[in-house]
Design a protein around this motif. Sequence first.
Motif, PDB file in Angstrom:
ATOM      1  N   GLU A 186       5.031   3.231  -3.522  1.00 21.48           N
ATOM      2  CA  GLU A 186       5.650   5.376  -5.133  1.00 21.48           C
ATOM      3  C   GLU A 186       5.059   6.054  -3.668  1.00 21.48           C
ATOM      4  O   GLU A 186       6.048   6.656  -3.880  1.00 21.48           O
ATOM      5  N   ALA A 187       3.752   6.455  -3.182  1.00 18.82           N
ATOM      6  CA  ALA A 187       4.216   7.614  -2.216  1.00 18.82           C
ATOM      7  C   ALA A 187       6.138   7.529  -1.138  1.00 18.82           C
ATOM      8  O   ALA A 187       5.739   8.626  -1.063  1.00 18.82           O
ATOM      9  N   ILE A 188       5.884   5.986  -0.770  1.00 19.86           N
ATOM     10  CA  ILE A 188       6.996   6.035   0.522  1.00 19.86           C
ATOM     11  C   ILE A 188       7.984   6.061  -0.024  1.00 19.86           C
ATOM     12  O   ILE A 188       9.166   7.263  -0.188  1.00 19.86           O
ATOM     13  N   ASP A 245       0.732  -1.205   0.071  1.00 22.51           N
ATOM     14  CA  ASP A 245       0.068  -0.454   0.246  1.00 22.51           C
ATOM     15  C   ASP A 245       0.689   1.192   0.039  1.00 22.51           C
ATOM     16  O   ASP A 245       1.677   1.251   0.611  1.00 22.51           O
ATOM     17  N   ARG A 246       0.596   2.452  -1.097  1.00 20.55           N
ATOM     18  CA  ARG A 246       0.680   3.331  -0.584  1.00 20.55           C
ATOM     19  C   ARG A 246       2.612   3.127  -1.380  1.00 20.55           C
ATOM     20  O   ARG A 246       3.333   4.163  -0.157  1.00 20.55           O
TER      21      ARG A 246
END
Length: 89
Positions: free
Chosen positions: A82-84, A79-80
């Motif tokens: 890419e954002a991390i 989850d997320r």
Amino acid sequence: MTVTTVGDVGTTDLAAQFGLHQIVLANNFLFHMRPDRAAACLRNVARLVAPNGYLFVGGIDLDVRSDVARELGLVPVTDRLEAIYTAEE
């Protein structure tokens, strides 16, 4: 209050020493070891994770990390992701 305790990831009784935890961080020390030793130590660290807990691992050979994760039946959290990795500091 912060409590710091020192342990040896080379021992198999870490959970007996430290108990189980919801979050365990193993960061930037396993890459100093031979792959077989790093894998054994990662297995020991993973024993510290409580059911439904999280293990964060960085600084280890990707193949070693992947092999041990599969062996232990760990499920990667994506989850997320890419954002991390793209977050600005």
